[in-house]
Design an enzyme around this catalytic site. Structure first.
Site, PDB file in Angstrom:
ATOM      1  CB  THR A 130      -0.093  11.057   1.142  1.00 57.81           C
ATOM      2  OG1 THR A 130      -0.740   9.781   1.152  1.00 57.81           O
ATOM      3  CG2 THR A 130       1.200  10.972   0.365  1.00 57.81           C
TER       4      THR A 130
ATOM      5  CE  LYS B 214      -5.798  -0.751  -1.132  1.00 61.52           C
ATOM      6  NZ  LYS B 214      -4.703   0.083  -0.619  1.00 61.52           N
TER       7      LYS B 214
ATOM      8  CG  ASP C 111      -1.702   1.169   1.468  1.00 56.58           C
ATOM      9  OD1 ASP C 111      -2.356   1.590   0.510  1.00 56.58           O
ATOM     10  OD2 ASP C 111      -1.713   1.723   2.594  1.00 56.58           O
ATOM     11  CG  LEU C 112       1.671   5.696  -1.847  1.00 54.97           C
ATOM     12  CD1 LEU C 112       3.158   5.461  -2.051  1.00 54.97           C
ATOM     13  CD2 LEU C 112       1.111   6.418  -3.070  1.00 54.97           C
ATOM     14  CG  ASP C 113      -1.699   7.596   3.325  1.00 49.05           C
ATOM     15  OD1 ASP C 113      -0.785   8.314   3.756  1.00 49.05           O
ATOM     16  OD2 ASP C 113      -2.789   7.458   3.904  1.00 49.05           O
TER      17      ASP C 113
ATOM     18  NE  ARG D 240      -8.673  11.659  -6.716  1.00 51.97           N
ATOM     19  CZ  ARG D 240      -8.004  11.764  -7.853  1.00 51.97           C
ATOM     20  NH1 ARG D 240      -8.510  12.463  -8.858  1.00 51.97           N
ATOM     21  NH2 ARG D 240      -6.828  11.174  -8.026  1.00 51.97           N
TER      22      ARG D 240
ATOM     23  CD  GLU E  52      -3.817  -1.430   2.797  1.00 51.56           C
ATOM     24  OE1 GLU E  52      -3.934  -0.562   3.685  1.00 51.56           O
ATOM     25  OE2 GLU E  52      -4.121  -1.231   1.619  1.00 51.56           O
ATOM     26  CG  ASP E  53      -2.042   2.792   6.338  1.00 49.05           C
ATOM     27  OD1 ASP E  53      -2.321   2.381   5.186  1.00 49.05           O
ATOM     28  OD2 ASP E  53      -2.368   3.918   6.754  1.00 49.05           O
TER      29      ASP E  53
ATOM     30  CG  ASN F 148      -2.559  11.854  -7.106  1.00 50.16           C
ATOM     31  OD1 ASN F 148      -2.349  12.499  -8.124  1.00 50.16           O
ATOM     32  ND2 ASN F 148      -3.662  11.995  -6.389  1.00 50.16           N
TER      33      ASN F 148
ATOM     34  CB  SER G  92      -1.736   2.742  -3.694  1.00 48.53           C
ATOM     35  OG  SER G  92      -2.329   3.973  -3.366  1.00 48.53           O
ATOM     36  CB  ALA G  93      -7.177   3.393  -2.801  1.00 49.56           C
ATOM     37  CB  SER G  94      -3.324   7.027  -4.219  1.00 50.83           C
ATOM     38  OG  SER G  94      -3.021   8.282  -4.775  1.00 50.83           O
TER      39      SER G  94
ATOM     40  CE  LYS H 114      -4.841   7.865   8.351  1.00 54.57           C
ATOM     41  NZ  LYS H 114      -3.990   7.581   9.504  1.00 54.57           N
ATOM     42  N   GLY H 115      -7.428   4.753   2.829  1.00 53.79           N
ATOM     43  CA  GLY H 115      -7.549   3.592   1.945  1.00 53.79           C
ATOM     44  C   GLY H 115      -8.798   3.639   1.065  1.00 53.79           C
TER      45      GLY H 115
HETATM   46  P1  B16 Z   1      -6.247   9.724  -4.741  1.00 58.87           P
HETATM   47  P2  B16 Z   1      -3.602   4.204  -0.077  1.00 58.87           P
HETATM   48  C1  B16 Z   1      -5.433   6.110  -0.430  1.00 58.87           C
HETATM   49  O1  B16 Z   1      -4.108   5.690  -0.488  1.00 58.87           O
HETATM   50  C2  B16 Z   1      -5.581   7.100   0.716  1.00 58.87           C
HETATM   51  O2  B16 Z   1      -5.389   6.430   1.963  1.00 58.87           O
HETATM   52  C3  B16 Z   1      -6.972   7.687   0.685  1.00 58.87           C
HETATM   53  O3  B16 Z   1      -7.112   8.646   1.723  1.00 58.87           O
HETATM   54  C4  B16 Z   1      -7.231   8.339  -0.674  1.00 58.87           C
HETATM   55  O4  B16 Z   1      -8.524   8.872  -0.757  1.00 58.87           O
HETATM   56  C5  B16 Z   1      -7.034   7.280  -1.763  1.00 58.87           C
HETATM   57  O5  B16 Z   1      -5.721   6.759  -1.668  1.00 58.87           O
HETATM   58  C6  B16 Z   1      -7.246   7.839  -3.154  1.00 58.87           C
HETATM   59  O6  B16 Z   1      -6.245   8.759  -3.440  1.00 58.87           O
HETATM   60  O7  B16 Z   1      -7.248  10.789  -4.505  1.00 58.87           O
HETATM   61  O8  B16 Z   1      -4.810  10.225  -4.760  1.00 58.87           O
HETATM   62  O9  B16 Z   1      -6.569   8.861  -5.934  1.00 58.87           O
HETATM   63  O10 B16 Z   1      -3.588   4.160   1.414  1.00 58.87           O
HETATM   64  O11 B16 Z   1      -4.549   3.177  -0.707  1.00 58.87           O
HETATM   65  O12 B16 Z   1      -2.224   4.149  -0.655  1.00 58.87           O
HETATM   66 MG    MG Z   2      -2.827   3.259   3.296  1.00 58.32          MG
END
Ligand code: B16
Ligand code: MG
Length: 220
Positions: A18, A147, A10-12, A50, A171-172, A121, A117-119, A46-47
């Site tokens: 972040t 997730k 996982d990233l954040d 968007r 994962e966190d 970015n 990661s769900a991000s 978290k996780g």
């Molecule tokens: P984005 P992870 C997640 O990252 C964040 O924990 C979560 O707060 C955020 O909304 C999600 O990514 C989407 O991020 O807006 O950058 O696409 O913990 O899955 O690495």
């Molecule tokens: Mg995370």
């Protein structure tokens, strides 16, 4: 050590932090909509993707029905623009302690590395922190169910052709641990035992991860 063949990060909260930037960006947007969010509420984001995060904020303010899909995309884009400005200054200094050592160790041992990661970015952040090239595969969260569905982790295992019994997920967030467990993958939690009790093993921080111990547990 020969049981672990793929590590899905996982990233954040695992590679870097972040969540503060996500929180501040959502807080700015939410305030414009007349919704107040605090750190406790932020834990529930978290996780979470968007668009799902936006839905949760709108529901919190009892204004969920006020916006159509097009409005929501505009609001989420606005939040993301604020967030992206905040993470512009990220460099390798933003990596958590121990991450670089862990990635190097995995590479030396020939263990594959993926980002789950769900991000959206994720690739941008990995590049700015100088670790993009360590990753053999990055799951595109736009292509899979978020997730706590297991899809992000199953996709990495599938694309890199590593059976789930030879993967570990790190994962966190509670939603992330749930996703890993649903994928029948060994779940490594980073954070508090009180929160991540469903994980197979829990470490306080990423730097505490002991691959040998996990590899032995994978045998059982
Ligand atoms: P984005 P992870 C997640 O990252 C964040 O924990 C979560 O707060 C955020 O909304 C999600 O990514 C989407 O991020 O807006 O950058 O696409 O913990 O899955 O690495
Ligand atoms: Mg995370």
């Amino acid at each position: 050590m020969n049981n672990i063949r793929l590590v899905i990060f996982d990233l954040d909260g695992v590679l870097t932090e972040t969540s503060k930037q996500h929180y501040l960006a959502w807080k700015i947007l939410a305030a414009e909509l007349g919704v107040d969010i605090d750190l406790e509420f932020n834990e529930t984001l978290k996780g979470v993707s968007r668009m799902d995060s936006l839905d949760r904020i709108l529901k919190r303010g009892n204004i969920y029905d006020k916006y159509n899909e097009e409005d929501k995309v505009k609001l989420a884009t606005k939040k993301n623009d604020i967030y992206v400005k905040m993470i512009k200054s990220f460099t390798s200094d933003n990596l958590f302690e121990g991450v670089l050592g862990l990635l190097n160790k995995l590479k030396d041992m020939g263990i594959l590395i993926a980002l789950g990661s769900a991000s959206k970015n994720g690739p941008r952040l990995l590049k700015s922190m100088g670790v993009y090239n360590y990753f053999d595969y990055i799951v595109n969260p736009a292509e899979v169910k978020g997730k706590p569905n297991p899809d992000i982790f199953l996709k990495a295992s599938d694309e890199l052709s590593v059976p789930v019994e030879n993967c570990i997920g790190i994962e966190d967030a509670v939603s992330g641990i749930e996703a890993i467990k649903k994928a029948n993958i060994f779940a490594v939690g980073i954070g508090s035992k009180d929160v991540l009790f469903k994980a197979d093993i829990i470490y306080r921080e990423t730097k505490d991860i002991d691959l040998e111990v996990i590899d032995n547990l994978l045998k059982k």
